[in-house]
Design a protein around this motif. Structure first.
Motif, PDB file in Angstrom:
ATOM      1  N   SER A 214      45.031  44.656  40.010  1.00 27.44           N
ATOM      2  CA  SER A 214      43.657  45.159  39.996  1.00 27.44           C
ATOM      3  C   SER A 214      43.241  45.363  38.546  1.00 27.44           C
ATOM      4  N   SER A 216      39.738  44.869  35.928  1.00 26.18           N
ATOM      5  CA  SER A 216      38.291  44.612  35.914  1.00 26.18           C
ATOM      6  C   SER A 216      38.019  43.316  35.154  1.00 26.18           C
ATOM      7  N   TRP A 217      36.843  42.767  35.374  1.00 30.49           N
ATOM      8  CA  TRP A 217      36.437  41.559  34.644  1.00 30.49           C
ATOM      9  C   TRP A 217      36.532  41.821  33.150  1.00 30.49           C
ATOM     10  N   GLU A 219      38.321  44.042  31.435  1.00 29.50           N
ATOM     11  CA  GLU A 219      39.711  44.135  30.951  1.00 29.50           C
ATOM     12  C   GLU A 219      40.293  42.745  30.707  1.00 29.50           C
TER      13      GLU A 219
END
Length: 234
Positions: A214, A216-217, A219
């Motif tokens: 998981s 984020s875009w 990251e």
């Protein structure tokens, strides 16, 4: 000299493609290298080698013909797209090395997220083991300098147990690169089922979220940008 980072946010494909071409045409030997990082609205792009039979059912997603290498691929929200606009002559390496360096940056990005990526001989891009994405075990079908005749060089790529997580398609004009690489982070993967990705029927496409990461875009974009800046340096 570090490659300057230009985050574009979410942008439509066609104007971005046009802007890459304009930038490359207008370049001089003094033009600094840049790295565009973006996300595209849903679109299929067809490379120069592209054959229409690999687009099975595009539905309402537009199909755009481009001048990059390779076959058809899909871009959409949740995917980090990186466009290195680099003068290879000035950087001091050739196209084959450039592709290797991009793939290396993707591999190191995956390592950051605890995933082991793999190259498959004869099939550009980066793949992961679906059953064990962290496994370091080497693939039999990895590129090898001298395989002692074990794997016929021209045997078709074997994607058994693998999913493609990053696609690569480039163009070089007057020693200058455009187009680039796309890393799947957290996408709706369904549109990939409407094409033969990169011309391979049944090739499974995955993203980081599917294999349990998981991130984020942003990251993923930050890590990939930093790795590309490192590996593509002269």
């Amino acid at each position: 000299m570090e490659i300057a980072l230009h985050p574009l946010g979410r942008v439509d494909y066609l104007p971005t493609y046009a802007a890459m071409q304009e930038f490359t045409t207008a370049r001089t030997p003094m033009t600094p290298d840049v790295l565009w990082i973006c996300e595209h609205s849903a679109v299929y792009t067809q490379g120069l080698a592209g054959q229409s039979e690999h687009i099975l059912n595009p539905g309402d997603i537009p199909v755009i013909a481009t001048n990059r290498g390779g076959q058809v691929t899909y871009h959409g929200p949740g995917q980090v797209v990186a466009y290195p606009l680099i003068d290879l002559q000035r950087a001091g390496y050739f196209v084959k090395e450039y592709v290797y360096r991009i793939e290396q940056a993707v591999l190191q990005t995956l390592v950051h997220f605890g995933v082991t990526g793999h190259r498959v001989a004869g099939a550009p891009g980066i793949y992961v083991r679906l059953d064990d994405p962290g496994s370091h075990a080497l693939l039999a079908q990895r590129p090898q300098k001298n395989n002692g005749g074990q794997i016929p060089i021209h045997s078709p790529p074997d994607f058994q147990g693998l999913g493609k997580i990053a696609a690569l398609g480039i163009k070089v004009s007057r020693h200058c690169t455009y187009h680039g690489v796309a890393l799947n982070v957290a996408m709706d993967l369904e549109p990939f089922s409407r094409i033969n990705p990169c011309g391979y029927a049944g090739l499974q496409t995955v993203d980081l979220s599917t294999i349990g990461v998981s991130a984020s875009w942003q990251e993923a974009a930050d890590v990939l940008s930093q790795k590309l800046q490192t590996y593509l340096a002269p």
